[in-house]
Design a protein around this motif. Structure first.
Motif, mmCIF file in Angstrom:
data_model
loop_
_atom_site.group_PDB
_atom_site.id
_atom_site.type_symbol
_atom_site.label_atom_id
_atom_site.label_comp_id
_atom_site.label_asym_id
_atom_site.label_seq_id
_atom_site.Cartn_x
_atom_site.Cartn_y
_atom_site.Cartn_z
ATOM 1 N N UNK A 152 -8.808 -32.808 17.158
ATOM 2 C CA UNK A 152 -10.147 -33.438 17.234
ATOM 3 C C UNK A 152 -11.225 -32.628 16.463
ATOM 4 N N UNK A 153 -10.975 -31.367 16.429
ATOM 5 C CA UNK A 153 -11.883 -30.265 15.592
ATOM 6 C C UNK A 153 -11.850 -30.333 14.253
ATOM 7 N N UNK A 154 -10.568 -30.339 14.122
ATOM 8 C CA UNK A 154 -10.352 -30.046 12.537
ATOM 9 C C UNK A 154 -9.186 -31.210 12.091
ATOM 10 N N UNK A 155 -8.782 -31.216 10.728
ATOM 11 C CA UNK A 155 -8.095 -32.509 10.406
ATOM 12 C C UNK A 155 -6.969 -31.532 9.516
ATOM 13 N N UNK A 156 -5.581 -31.531 10.175
ATOM 14 C CA UNK A 156 -4.564 -30.838 9.344
ATOM 15 C C UNK A 156 -4.066 -31.694 8.048
ATOM 16 N N UNK A 157 -3.694 -30.874 7.110
ATOM 17 C CA UNK A 157 -3.412 -31.186 5.644
ATOM 18 C C UNK A 157 -2.010 -31.850 5.718
ATOM 19 N N UNK A 158 -1.107 -31.387 6.609
ATOM 20 C CA UNK A 158 0.322 -32.001 6.351
ATOM 21 C C UNK A 158 0.751 -32.771 7.610
ATOM 22 N N UNK A 159 -0.087 -33.361 8.572
ATOM 23 C CA UNK A 159 0.512 -33.842 9.585
ATOM 24 C C UNK A 159 -0.299 -35.252 9.530
ATOM 25 N N UNK A 160 0.549 -36.285 9.554
ATOM 26 C CA UNK A 160 -0.146 -37.711 9.397
ATOM 27 C C UNK A 160 0.668 -38.702 10.285
ATOM 28 N N UNK A 161 0.056 -39.431 10.783
ATOM 29 C CA UNK A 161 0.637 -40.574 11.612
ATOM 30 C C UNK A 161 1.881 -41.592 10.483
ATOM 31 N N UNK A 162 3.008 -41.558 11.204
ATOM 32 C CA UNK A 162 3.911 -42.411 10.412
ATOM 33 C C UNK A 162 4.381 -43.609 10.718
ATOM 34 N N UNK A 163 4.194 -43.877 12.287
ATOM 35 C CA UNK A 163 4.645 -45.288 12.767
ATOM 36 C C UNK A 163 3.764 -45.499 14.007
ATOM 37 N N UNK A 164 3.902 -46.767 14.100
ATOM 38 C CA UNK A 164 2.982 -47.491 15.281
ATOM 39 C C UNK A 164 3.423 -48.571 16.157
ATOM 40 N N UNK A 165 3.291 -48.906 17.211
ATOM 41 C CA UNK A 165 3.656 -49.973 17.817
ATOM 42 C C UNK A 165 2.937 -50.262 19.142
ATOM 43 N N UNK A 166 2.834 -51.571 19.545
ATOM 44 C CA UNK A 166 1.726 -51.816 20.497
ATOM 45 C C UNK A 166 2.686 -52.707 21.465
ATOM 46 N N UNK A 167 2.303 -52.336 22.903
ATOM 47 C CA UNK A 167 3.011 -53.132 23.840
ATOM 48 C C UNK A 167 2.661 -54.864 23.982
ATOM 49 N N UNK A 168 3.818 -55.372 24.403
ATOM 50 C CA UNK A 168 3.590 -56.943 24.438
ATOM 51 C C UNK A 168 2.476 -57.283 25.360
ATOM 52 N N UNK A 169 1.763 -56.320 26.379
ATOM 53 C CA UNK A 169 0.810 -56.862 27.160
ATOM 54 C C UNK A 169 -0.736 -56.646 26.279
ATOM 55 N N UNK A 170 -0.565 -55.639 25.086
ATOM 56 C CA UNK A 170 -1.638 -55.554 24.383
ATOM 57 C C UNK A 170 -2.204 -54.408 25.112
ATOM 58 N N UNK A 171 -1.949 -53.535 26.114
ATOM 59 C CA UNK A 171 -2.736 -52.447 26.646
ATOM 60 C C UNK A 171 -2.475 -51.202 26.037
ATOM 61 N N UNK A 172 -1.358 -50.853 25.575
ATOM 62 C CA UNK A 172 -1.094 -49.644 24.962
ATOM 63 C C UNK A 172 -0.698 -49.438 23.553
ATOM 64 N N UNK A 173 -0.973 -48.514 22.894
ATOM 65 C CA UNK A 173 -0.499 -48.238 21.385
ATOM 66 C C UNK A 173 0.356 -47.016 21.562
ATOM 67 N N UNK A 174 1.524 -46.897 20.721
ATOM 68 C CA UNK A 174 2.402 -45.849 20.856
ATOM 69 C C UNK A 174 2.197 -45.420 19.443
ATOM 70 N N UNK A 175 2.090 -44.170 19.016
ATOM 71 C CA UNK A 175 1.908 -43.610 17.742
ATOM 72 C C UNK A 175 2.961 -42.420 17.668
ATOM 73 N N UNK A 176 3.492 -42.448 16.377
ATOM 74 C CA UNK A 176 4.450 -41.422 16.186
ATOM 75 C C UNK A 176 3.925 -40.725 14.986
ATOM 76 N N UNK A 177 4.161 -39.294 14.857
ATOM 77 C CA UNK A 177 3.469 -38.600 13.846
ATOM 78 C C UNK A 177 4.577 -37.856 12.830
ATOM 79 N N UNK A 178 4.239 -37.170 11.637
ATOM 80 C CA UNK A 178 5.209 -36.641 10.913
ATOM 81 C C UNK A 178 5.727 -35.487 11.251
ATOM 82 N N UNK A 179 4.984 -34.742 12.453
ATOM 83 C CA UNK A 179 5.297 -33.414 12.971
ATOM 84 C C UNK A 179 6.477 -33.592 14.269
ATOM 85 N N UNK A 180 6.689 -34.819 14.567
ATOM 86 C CA UNK A 180 7.529 -35.161 15.447
ATOM 87 C C UNK A 180 6.878 -35.614 16.828
ATOM 88 N N UNK A 181 5.530 -35.621 17.201
ATOM 89 C CA UNK A 181 5.113 -35.998 18.427
ATOM 90 C C UNK A 181 4.883 -37.477 18.526
#
Length: 871
Positions: A410-439
């Protein structure tokens, strides 16, 4: 390509014609609705467009075509050696200029050259063309050298040469005043010039580069001239005060190609290279215009398309231009743009499109859900090389309220880490986000709050290649570039199961209804995994390039894949076979199948359009047989808005006709026991015929009324008297005609023949056609007392033996044999030949019946257990 404004006298309406690829689309000005399209798409993209009262002229390369009634090509003009870049309709003629500096005047009807003029490129390179109003047979030519020439094309004479202003002429426009012409220069100057006296009336200059288009506002009392620029700005000049009245900045995001005021109305129509057609109305203070109506698509090719909702009417599309747009498959009036991604919307609006440093990179992946979309944002998207994921609101057609990124960044933006994949639940309440670093993180869509992370620190060692949530929010499936697929509990974030794949996955796609996961690999193969059993159930190989996208059919039976080898393949999951494959000109980068199953949508490399393919299996019977291993796919042209291609499909539909004529064989396999397709009434009551006859016997015979003649004869005389009817004389012979009784039936004759030939199909077919009473008569006639013989009875038993051997018409064999035994039991017991045949039949019957009975008992046992057992 600049648009063309046309007036329809009968409709009393203005129409605008635009070049869309290889065809011309016509829109009406009032609602900017799509009206007409040229029926014949040209072989290549249109590069130049013009129109007169009756015809639309469109050119590609060095060939010029004329369309009549906006539909068919009626004239073709061939004679240029280079690409045509200027067109000017001129009464009964049309003038065309190519890049080799050749001017040709064509006779429209005869398609012949009226005039052919070669200009020297060194001294006069034609760059603009205009017919000054009221100047008979004369045209004004502008050049890259800066000079202008006035020609009489009837006599082929140069009337006057204007020295120019030292800069190349880019555009020419006729002013409302006679003899006055506006000349746009490459330096940004606009010269309003009187060509009759060769006198400059006024001079303006804009700071945005060359003049790309000029138009005058006419007939509504406002002497205003509009000029377009290469950066997308429009300048409005007041001709009375000779000063700049106002600027319309960022009217288009690219150069303005065409601009025309609607005569008599305060409307300006513009189009540009950003794939937008806009109608501006001048009704505000200060003389500035606002957008009244517009039609726009992506200005750069789409990268990801997905159907939105379950009605199959909206397609969400993310493009390389950074915008997210919604296209309707029903009508283009329902199209809408959700705008461009931005870090800070307020700052972006202040800076404008050109100097916007806040703009986000293009969207690479997104997921949408319609549940709760009216309450909060329903779309989650990740951007190219960017760590923050954005939410979007479909109802408000804008970017959403939240920017989702992990708390530690939140304080700084890393250069080599970025979001690669997303999905949203069928109820529309939650978003799941995958990162290039594995999180892999979960966020709440309503509040944007972080709700947890899968794994202690990382879900995977490699980059996340795909995330998917099942339909009931029980499982989250993640794929990592190290070659692992992991199953996590959605709520507790615990790891449930992990499996190693044969290769590194490039993408995953989950069909939520059936729980089937499609996995595309870097080695160009595809696997299908069942998330219930967690086993690989299908493996498909056949692509020879990177797999770009996958989509499931709504019922989960088909997996459709596109690859960089320019093929689109349809895999049938139940049979595990390839059932359809075709080639396209440019590889499909994204695919999506309609939730209603009627269309497949595709987006292609370097192509602005989204193409719809119709699912033929919905409208006709299509053979879904597996394609052979050596199948060579044919090249299919991309769909267009033109109503053609009917002839092309006729050859492909031949297999369908074969399939309609297909007749199922009487017996599928020799080892199967097959019943006949005859109704029960033909064989079930054969043993009860005597009882049925007794029940149906009438109590007394029916009395036939004596037929009276139409004219009753009378006795001649004064008083009319009827002649009494004569008693009918019974002249019928009492002698029995033995020849009639001795006649043999067809069935009897064929049974006799079968003794020598051993072919029993014909007598069996004859017997199958008869009703129960006739069958009984035929079987009675086989005995010696009924006119038959022992040999024929033996033949009949052999026919039954043949039916039991081949195991077909099983119930008929039982019924016919039972009736035969009932009728002829005494004769059969006294004849050793017949007894021997019967003993053979008995053994055959027992073998078949015991086999069938064991199957029946097993099935009944399982059914009883399923009904009664406490499972």
């Amino acid at each position: 390509v600049p648009h063309v404004l046309r007036y329809h006298g009968r409709h009393r309406e203005f129409y605008v014609a635009t070049a869309i690829g290889r065809s011309v689309h016509t829109y009406n000005i009032v609602y900017l609705f799509f009206c007409l399209i040229t029926g014949n798409a040209l072989p290549q993209d249109i590069t130049c467009l013009a129109a007169d009262r009756m015809l639309i002229f469109a050119s590609y390369n060095n060939i010029l075509h004329a369309f009549a009634r906006n539909k068919e090509v009626v004239h073709t003009y061939e004679g240029h050696k280079a690409r045509i870049h200027l067109l000017q309709p001129f009464g009964d003629h049309v003038i065309s200029v190519d890049v080799d500096n050749v001017l040709i005047v064509w006779n429209i009807q005869s398609e012949e050259e009226y005039l052919h003029v070669d200009f020297d490129k060194a001294t006069f390179t034609i760059s603009a063309l205009l017919h000054p109003s009221t100047y008979l047979n004369k045209i004004l030519l502008g050049s890259e050298q800066g000079s202008l020439q006035l020609w009489n094309i009837r006599s082929n004479k140069l009337l006057y040469s204007f020295p120019g202003w030292g800069f190349a002429v880019t555009s020419l426009a006729q002013a409302p005043a006679v003899d006055v012409v506006a000349v746009g220069l490459v330096s940004g100057h606009i010269i309003v010039h009187n060509i009759k006296f060769d006198e400059t009336l006024m001079k303006f200059q804009q700071d945005w580069g060359p003049i790309t288009a000029i138009s005058f506002r006419t007939a509504d009392g406002h002497p205003i001239m509009a000029a377009g620029s290469p950066v997308g700005h429009i300048a409005l000049w007041d001709l009375e005060d000779k000063k700049l009245m106002c600027q319309m900045q960022d009217a288009h995001s690219t150069a303005i190609a065409g601009m025309s005021f609607v005569p008599g109305e305060p409307l300006l129509i513009t189009n540009g290279a950003d794939n937008a057609l806009q109608v501006w109305i001048f009704d505000g203070p200060g003389g500035t215009g606002r957008v009244l109506r517009n039609r726009m698509g992506h200005s750069a090719p789409p990268t990801k398309i997905r159907y939105h909702g379950q009605n199959g009417e909206q397609i969400l599309s993310a493009g390389q231009d950074g915008t997210l747009q919604s296209f309707s498959t029903v009508h283009d009036r329902f199209n809408k743009s959700l705008g461009r991604g931005s870090i800070n919307k307020k700052k972006s609006k202040k800076k404008g499109l050109k100097f916007d440093t806040m703009a986000l990179p293009p969207i690479t992946a997104f997921a949408s859900e319609v549940a709760h979309q009216s309450d909060w944002d329903g779309i989650i998207a990740c951007h190219q090389g960017y760590i923050t994921c954005t939410t979007w609101n479909y109802q408000k057609t804008s970017m959403g309220a939240h920017k989702l990124r992990p708390e530690e960044y939140s304080k700084y933006k890393p250069i080599d880490i970025y979001a690669t994949a997303v999905d949203i639940t069928s109820c529309g309440n939650f978003a799941v986000i995958g990162m290039s670093a594995g999180q892999v993180d979960v966020y709440n869509m309503q509040s944007g709050i972080h709700r947890g992370r899968y794994g202690k620190e990382k879900a995977h060692e490699g980059a996340i290649r795909g995330v998917a949530v099942d339909g009931l929010n029980q499982l989250v499936i993640t794929a990592g570039s190290e070659g692992l697929i992991k199953f996590w509990k959605f709520k507790t974030k615990e790891l449930v199961y992990s499996t190693e794949l044969s290769s590194s996955p490039s993408a995953i796609l989950l069909h939520r209804d059936s729980g089937i996961l499609g996995i595309a690999f870097d080695d160009f193969s595809i696997s299908v995994l069942d998330i219930e059993t967690r086993k690989i159930v299908r493996v498909f190989s056949g692509h020879h390039g990177r797999i770009n996208d996958m989509t499931f059919s709504p019922d989960g039976r088909w997996l459709i894949t596109s690859s960089m080898d320019c093929t689109i393949k349809t895999w049938d999951l139940p049979s595990g076979c390839l059932i359809d494959c075709f080639l396209v000109d440019s590889a499909a980068v994204s695919l999506t199948m309609s939730p209603t199953g009627d269309f497949l949508a595709s987006a292609h490399v370097d192509d602005l359009g989204i193409y719809l393919w119709s699912n033929r299996s919905l409208y006709s019977l299509v053979s879904l047989r597996p394609l052979p291993a050596d199948y060579e796919p044919s090249l299919v042209t991309l769909p267009s808005t033109c109503p053609v291609q009917d002839e092309d499909l006729s050859g492909e539909e031949e297999p369908c006709d074969e399939m309609i004529e297909y007749v199922s064989p009487e017996q599928l396999e020799e080892q199967l026991v097959t019943l006949s397709s005859l109704p029960e009434s033909r064989w079930k009551n054969l043993l009860s015929l005597d009882v049925i006859k007794k029940k149906n016997k009438p109590r007394e015979p029916p009395k036939v009324p004596k037929a009276a003649p139409f004219f009753i004869p009378t006795v001649p005389g004064l008083i009319p008297q009827y002649i009494p009817p004569e008693e009918e004389k019974d002249t019928q012979s009492k002698v029995v005609n033995l020849g009639v009784l001795a006649q043999k039936s067809d069935f009897y004759i064929h049974l006799e023949e079968a003794l020598s030939t051993n072919e029993y199909e014909v007598p069996l077919d004859l017997l199958k056609r008869l009703g129960p009473s006739n069958i009984e008569i035929e079987l009675r006639g086989l005995a010696p007392e009924g006119g038959g013989s022992m040999q024929v009875m033996l033949s009949f038993l052999r026919m039954i033996g043949m039916m039991l051997n081949k195991k077909y018409n099983f119930e008929l064999a039982q019924a016919y044999l039972a009736l035969f035994l009932k009728l002829h039991l005494k004769i059969l017991s006294s004849e050793p030949n017949l007894l021997e045949e019967l003993s053979k039949l008995s053994v055959q019957l027992e073998e078949t019946w015991i086999h069938l009975q064991s199957l029946f008992n097993q099935s009944l046992c399982v059914l009883t257990y399923m009904k009664s057992a406490l499972l």
